[in-house]
Design a protein around this motif. Structure first.
Motif, PDB file in Angstrom:
ATOM      1  N   THR A 196     -11.672  73.290  10.555  1.00 30.06           N
ATOM      2  CA  THR A 196     -11.095  73.307  11.900  1.00 30.06           C
ATOM      3  C   THR A 196     -10.847  74.733  12.391  1.00 30.06           C
ATOM      4  OG1 THR A 196     -10.029  71.180  11.474  1.00 30.06           O
ATOM      5  CG2 THR A 196      -9.166  72.488  13.303  1.00 30.06           C
ATOM      6  N   GLU A 197     -11.101  74.933  13.684  1.00 30.46           N
ATOM      7  CA  GLU A 197     -10.900  76.234  14.315  1.00 30.46           C
ATOM      8  C   GLU A 197     -10.096  76.070  15.598  1.00 30.46           C
ATOM      9  OE1 GLU A 197     -15.099  78.171  12.679  1.00 30.46           O
ATOM     10  OE2 GLU A 197     -14.629  78.257  14.825  1.00 30.46           O
ATOM     11  N   PRO A 198      -9.617  77.160  16.184  1.00 31.09           N
ATOM     12  CA  PRO A 198      -8.851  77.042  17.422  1.00 31.09           C
ATOM     13  C   PRO A 198      -9.587  76.273  18.517  1.00 31.09           C
ATOM     14  CG  PRO A 198      -8.603  79.250  16.540  1.00 31.09           C
ATOM     15  CD  PRO A 198      -9.622  78.560  15.684  1.00 31.09           C
ATOM     16  N   ASN A 253     -17.178  86.066   9.277  1.00 31.41           N
ATOM     17  CA  ASN A 253     -16.289  86.481  10.352  1.00 31.41           C
ATOM     18  C   ASN A 253     -15.863  85.255  11.155  1.00 31.41           C
ATOM     19  OD1 ASN A 253     -16.026  89.593  10.758  1.00 31.41           O
ATOM     20  ND2 ASN A 253     -18.178  89.257  10.191  1.00 31.41           N
ATOM     21  N   GLY A 254     -14.559  85.172  11.438  1.00 28.44           N
ATOM     22  CA  GLY A 254     -14.068  84.061  12.238  1.00 28.44           C
ATOM     23  C   GLY A 254     -12.642  83.706  11.895  1.00 28.44           C
ATOM     24  N   THR A 255     -12.185  82.614  12.487  1.00 29.88           N
ATOM     25  CA  THR A 255     -10.802  82.157  12.306  1.00 29.88           C
ATOM     26  C   THR A 255     -10.792  80.648  12.096  1.00 29.88           C
ATOM     27  OG1 THR A 255     -10.002  83.906  13.784  1.00 29.88           O
ATOM     28  CG2 THR A 255      -8.504  82.081  13.343  1.00 29.88           C
ATOM     29  N   LYS A 256      -9.972  80.203  11.171  1.00 30.11           N
ATOM     30  CA  LYS A 256      -9.744  78.777  10.941  1.00 30.11           C
ATOM     31  C   LYS A 256      -8.294  78.447  11.291  1.00 30.11           C
ATOM     32  CE  LYS A 256     -13.909  78.068   9.351  1.00 30.11           C
ATOM     33  NZ  LYS A 256     -14.880  77.216  10.077  1.00 30.11           N
ATOM     34  N   MET A 257      -8.062  77.211  11.710  1.00 31.02           N
ATOM     35  CA  MET A 257      -6.735  76.822  12.182  1.00 31.02           C
ATOM     36  C   MET A 257      -6.338  75.474  11.587  1.00 31.02           C
ATOM     37  SD  MET A 257      -4.164  77.720  14.034  1.00 31.02           S
ATOM     38  CE  MET A 257      -4.628  78.918  15.274  1.00 31.02           C
ATOM     39  N   PHE A 258      -5.022  75.271  11.427  1.00 27.09           N
ATOM     40  CA  PHE A 258      -4.447  74.018  10.925  1.00 27.09           C
ATOM     41  C   PHE A 258      -4.918  73.702   9.506  1.00 27.09           C
ATOM     42  CE2 PHE A 258      -5.108  73.007  15.622  1.00 27.09           C
ATOM     43  CZ  PHE A 258      -3.862  73.495  15.991  1.00 27.09           C
ATOM     44  N   VAL A 316      -4.283  85.305   5.509  1.00 27.95           N
ATOM     45  CA  VAL A 316      -3.559  84.261   6.242  1.00 27.95           C
ATOM     46  C   VAL A 316      -3.030  84.913   7.510  1.00 27.95           C
ATOM     47  CG1 VAL A 316      -1.579  82.706   6.243  1.00 27.95           C
ATOM     48  CG2 VAL A 316      -2.963  82.981   4.174  1.00 27.95           C
ATOM     49  N   GLY A 317      -3.551  84.487   8.662  1.00 30.21           N
ATOM     50  CA  GLY A 317      -3.096  85.059   9.919  1.00 30.21           C
ATOM     51  C   GLY A 317      -1.637  84.763  10.171  1.00 30.21           C
ATOM     52  N   ARG A 318      -1.265  83.495   9.960  1.00 32.41           N
ATOM     53  CA  ARG A 318       0.135  83.093  10.106  1.00 32.41           C
ATOM     54  C   ARG A 318       0.315  81.708   9.522  1.00 32.41           C
ATOM     55  NH1 ARG A 318       0.550  80.453  15.839  1.00 32.41           N
ATOM     56  NH2 ARG A 318      -1.649  80.340  16.434  1.00 32.41           N
ATOM     57  N   LEU A 320       6.626  68.699   6.403  1.00 27.44           N
ATOM     58  CA  LEU A 320       7.311  69.987   6.299  1.00 27.44           C
ATOM     59  C   LEU A 320       7.114  70.677   4.957  1.00 27.44           C
ATOM     60  CD1 LEU A 320      10.686  69.307   8.172  1.00 27.44           C
ATOM     61  CD2 LEU A 320       8.516  70.204   9.062  1.00 27.44           C
ATOM     62  N   SER A 321       6.890  69.933   3.897  1.00 21.59           N
ATOM     63  CA  SER A 321       6.717  70.581   2.596  1.00 21.59           C
ATOM     64  C   SER A 321       5.267  70.930   2.299  1.00 21.59           C
ATOM     65  CB  SER A 321       7.291  69.715   1.470  1.00 21.59           C
ATOM     66  OG  SER A 321       6.710  68.427   1.463  1.00 21.59           O
ATOM     67  N   SER A 322       4.385  70.693   3.249  1.00 22.76           N
ATOM     68  CA  SER A 322       3.003  71.174   3.090  1.00 22.76           C
ATOM     69  C   SER A 322       2.858  72.462   3.896  1.00 22.76           C
ATOM     70  CB  SER A 322       1.991  70.138   3.577  1.00 22.76           C
ATOM     71  OG  SER A 322       1.882  70.139   4.981  1.00 22.76           O
ATOM     72  N   ASP A 323       2.203  73.448   3.306  1.00 20.23           N
ATOM     73  CA  ASP A 323       1.974  74.698   4.024  1.00 20.23           C
ATOM     74  C   ASP A 323       0.697  74.594   4.837  1.00 20.23           C
ATOM     75  OD1 ASP A 323       0.930  75.018   1.108  1.00 20.23           O
ATOM     76  OD2 ASP A 323      -0.203  76.513   2.219  1.00 20.23           O
ATOM     77  N   THR A 324       0.775  75.039   6.068  1.00 22.98           N
ATOM     78  CA  THR A 324      -0.350  74.960   7.002  1.00 22.98           C
ATOM     79  C   THR A 324      -0.554  76.335   7.616  1.00 22.98           C
ATOM     80  OG1 THR A 324       0.263  72.675   7.487  1.00 22.98           O
ATOM     81  CG2 THR A 324      -1.279  73.732   9.000  1.00 22.98           C
ATOM     82  N   ALA A 325      -1.805  76.774   7.721  1.00 22.93           N
ATOM     83  CA  ALA A 325      -2.026  78.170   8.086  1.00 22.93           C
ATOM     84  C   ALA A 325      -3.212  78.364   9.011  1.00 22.93           C
ATOM     85  CB  ALA A 325      -2.246  79.006   6.824  1.00 22.93           C
ATOM     86  N   GLU A 326      -3.185  79.514   9.662  1.00 23.35           N
ATOM     87  CA  GLU A 326      -4.347  80.087  10.322  1.00 23.35           C
ATOM     88  C   GLU A 326      -4.982  81.054   9.321  1.00 23.35           C
ATOM     89  OE1 GLU A 326      -5.007  82.471  14.465  1.00 23.35           O
ATOM     90  OE2 GLU A 326      -3.560  83.318  13.036  1.00 23.35           O
ATOM     91  N   LEU A 327      -6.290  80.973   9.162  1.00 18.74           N
ATOM     92  CA  LEU A 327      -7.005  81.853   8.246  1.00 18.74           C
ATOM     93  C   LEU A 327      -7.912  82.794   9.036  1.00 18.74           C
ATOM     94  CD1 LEU A 327      -8.139  79.241   5.542  1.00 18.74           C
ATOM     95  CD2 LEU A 327      -5.989  80.542   5.644  1.00 18.74           C
ATOM     96  N   VAL A 328      -7.973  84.037   8.605  1.00 21.68           N
ATOM     97  CA  VAL A 328      -8.768  85.048   9.305  1.00 21.68           C
ATOM     98  C   VAL A 328      -9.795  85.633   8.338  1.00 21.68           C
ATOM     99  CG1 VAL A 328      -8.727  87.241  10.536  1.00 21.68           C
ATOM    100  CG2 VAL A 328      -6.863  85.592  10.857  1.00 21.68           C
ATOM    101  N   PHE A 329     -11.049  85.695   8.789  1.00 19.70           N
ATOM    102  CA  PHE A 329     -12.146  86.276   8.012  1.00 19.70           C
ATOM    103  C   PHE A 329     -12.690  87.474   8.798  1.00 19.70           C
ATOM    104  CE2 PHE A 329     -11.717  81.845   7.066  1.00 19.70           C
ATOM    105  CZ  PHE A 329     -11.782  81.791   5.682  1.00 19.70           C
TER     106      PHE A 329
END
Length: 378
Positions: free
Chosen positions: A129-131, A154-159, A196-198, A206-215
Motif C-alpha cells: 500500500t502507498e499514499p 525509491n518510493g513510499t509505502k503507507m499503512f 520509517v518515515g513516521r 492500538l498494540s500493532s505498530d503501523t508505519a510509513e516507509l521511505v525508500f
C-alpha cells in the motif's frame, strides 16, 4: 460452536493450545501493550518456540507443513482474544507477509530467513500500500531499477502493519512501464536509505505498530529479488486469498466474542423491573446476529477447504471478505449499543472490539472493491 464438518482431532488440539497461550501470555498483559503501541518481541518469540508462527511453512525450516484449513483454525483461535492489535501483529507475520517468502522464495532465501521467521526471531511486514494506491495494487509508484548487480528502490509505502518493528520487509515495486509490471523484493531493516518515515496513530489496533516507509535510493543485491521479475502483481493477488481468509477469521472471532460479552451483560443488566434479556427485541436481534455469524463461519471454513482442493475461489473469498467485514461492524455496534454507556468506556472489551472492528471493512480490500471482484466473475 467450535466444531465444523471440516474438523479433525488435531484442529481441536490446536485450538486448545492457542487458547492456553492467550490465557497465559496475552490476556493479562495486552492492555499494557495497547498503551505502549506494540507487542513485545519476547511474546512473539515464545509463540515461535511453541510452533505457532509458521504452521503453513515447510517443516525443514521449522514450519508445520499445514494446509489452509489448519491455518484457518489457528487464525480463528487467535481471534478469540479481544485485543485485535495483538492478533493482527501475528497474522501479518504468519498470513500476510511471511507467505511471500514461503510461496516465492528460492532455496537460498528460505535457508537464510525462513527458520528465523518461524521462530519469531525475525518479524516480517509486507510493503504494498502507498499514499495513492491501496486496493488498486497496480497503481503503486515505488520503483526498482537495475544498476549493475544491484537493485535501487525509491518510493513510499503507507499503512504498513509491523512497519516500525519488523526485521524483514517484502516490498512491491514497479520494474517496468506496464501497469502490472511489478516485482517483489526482500529488504532488511537497517539497509541504507530505508527508513520509517513516521509511526501512524490509529483509532483501533492500538498494540500493532503501523508505519510509513521511505525508500531513498535503497540499494539491495540482485539476490534480494523475490520470485520472478515482473510477476509480483500476480504473487500479491495469490497471497490475498490467504490474507482475506485470515481477516475473515478476525471478523468472525470479533463477532463471537462480542455476542458472548453481550449475552452475559443483558442477562444481568436490570432495566424497568426486568433484565434486558427479558426484552423481546433484544433477544431476537442477538439471535439473528448469532445466526448470521454462524452462517459466515461455515462459509469461511468452506473457502479454506476449497483452497485445500486446489479450487479457484477468488470470487468466493471476495464475497467472504465483503460479508464478514460488514457483518462484524453490524454485530459489534449492536452489541455495544446494548451495553449502554459502559460500551463507550475505554476500559471495556466491547468498546475495544467496536474500535478494532471498523477497519475490517477497509483493510485487505475494501468492501466495495471486493464486491467488484465478485461481480466481474459472474
Amino acid at each position: 460452536m467450535n466444531t465444523t464438518i471440516y474438523d479433525n482431532p488435531d484442529h481441536e488440539l490446536l485450538r486448545d493450545q492457542v487458547a492456553r497461550f492467550l490465557e497465559r501470555e496475552v490476556e493479562p498483559h495486552a492492555a499494557a501493550w495497547e498503551e505502549a503501541g506494540m507487542v513485545p518481541r519476547d511474546v512473539l518469540r515464545r509463540m515461535g518456540q511453541a510452533g505457532l508462527l509458521g504452521l503453513m511453512f515447510e517443516g525443514e525450516h521449522g514450519g508445520g507443513d499445514a494446509d489452509a484449513l489448519t491455518n484457518l483454525v489457528f487464525a480463528e483461535a487467535l481471534s478469540q482474544s479481544t485485543f485485535a492489535g495483538f492478533i493482527i501483529t501475528v497474522l501479518v507475520h504468519t498470513d500476510m507477509a511471511g507467505p511471500h517468502l514461503h510461496h516465492a522464495g528460492n532455496a537460498a532465501q528460505k535457508a537464510k530467513y525462513l527458520k528465523k521467521v518461524t521462530a519469531g526471531e525475525m518479524i516480517t511486514a509486507v510493503g504494498i500500500t502507498e499514499p495513492g494506491a491501496g486496493s488498486d495494487v497496480a497503481g503503486i509508484r515505488t520503483t526498482a531499477r537495475k544498476d549493475g548487480n544491484e537493485w535501487v528502490l525509491n518510493g513510499t509505502k503507507m499503512f504498513i502493519t509491523n512497519g516500525v518493528h519488523a526485521d524483514l520487509y517484502f516490498v512491491a515495486a514497479k520494474t517496468g512501464s506496464a501497469r502490472h509490471d511489478m516485482t517483489m523484493f526482500i529488504v532488511e531493516k537497517g539497509t541504507p536509505g530505508f527508513s520509517v518515515g513516521r509511526a501512524l496513530h490509529k483509532t483501533g489496533w492500538l498494540s500493532s505498530d503501523t508505519a510509513e516507509l521511505v525508500f531513498d535510493n535503497v540499494r539491495i543485491p540482485e539476490e534480494s529479488l523475490l520470485g520472478e521479475q515482473g510477476k509480483g502483481f500476480y504473487s500479491v493477488m495469490k497471497n490475498f486469498q490467504t490474507e482475506r481468509i485470515a481477516l475473515a477469521a478476525m471478523a468472525v472471532g470479533h463477532c463471537t466474542q462480542a455476542l458472548k460479552l453481550t449475552l452475559d451483560h443483558v442477562r444481568q443488566r436490570q432495566a424497568f423491573g426486568a433484565t434486558l434479556w427479558d426484552k423481546q427485541t433484544i433477544r431476537q436481534r442477538l439471535s439473528m446476529l448469532d445466526a448470521k455469524t454462524r452462517a459466515a463461519r461455515q462459509f469461511m471454513y468452506h473457502c479454506a477447504w476449497s483452497v485445500t482442493q486446489g479450487k479457484d475461489i477468488v470470487q468466493e473469498v471476495s464475497m467472504l471478505k465483503a460479508l464478514t467485514g460488514e457483518l462484524v461492524n453490524e454485530v459489534v455496534q449492536t452489541c455495544q449499543q446494548f451495553h449502554g454507556g459502559m460500551g463507550f468506556i475505554r476500559e471495556t472489551a466491547i468498546e475495544r472490539l467496536w474500535r478494532d472492528a471498523r477497519v475490517l471493512a477497509i483493510g485487505g480490500g475494501a468492501t466495495e472493491v471486493m464486491l467488484e471482484e465478485v461481480a466481474k466473475r459472474y
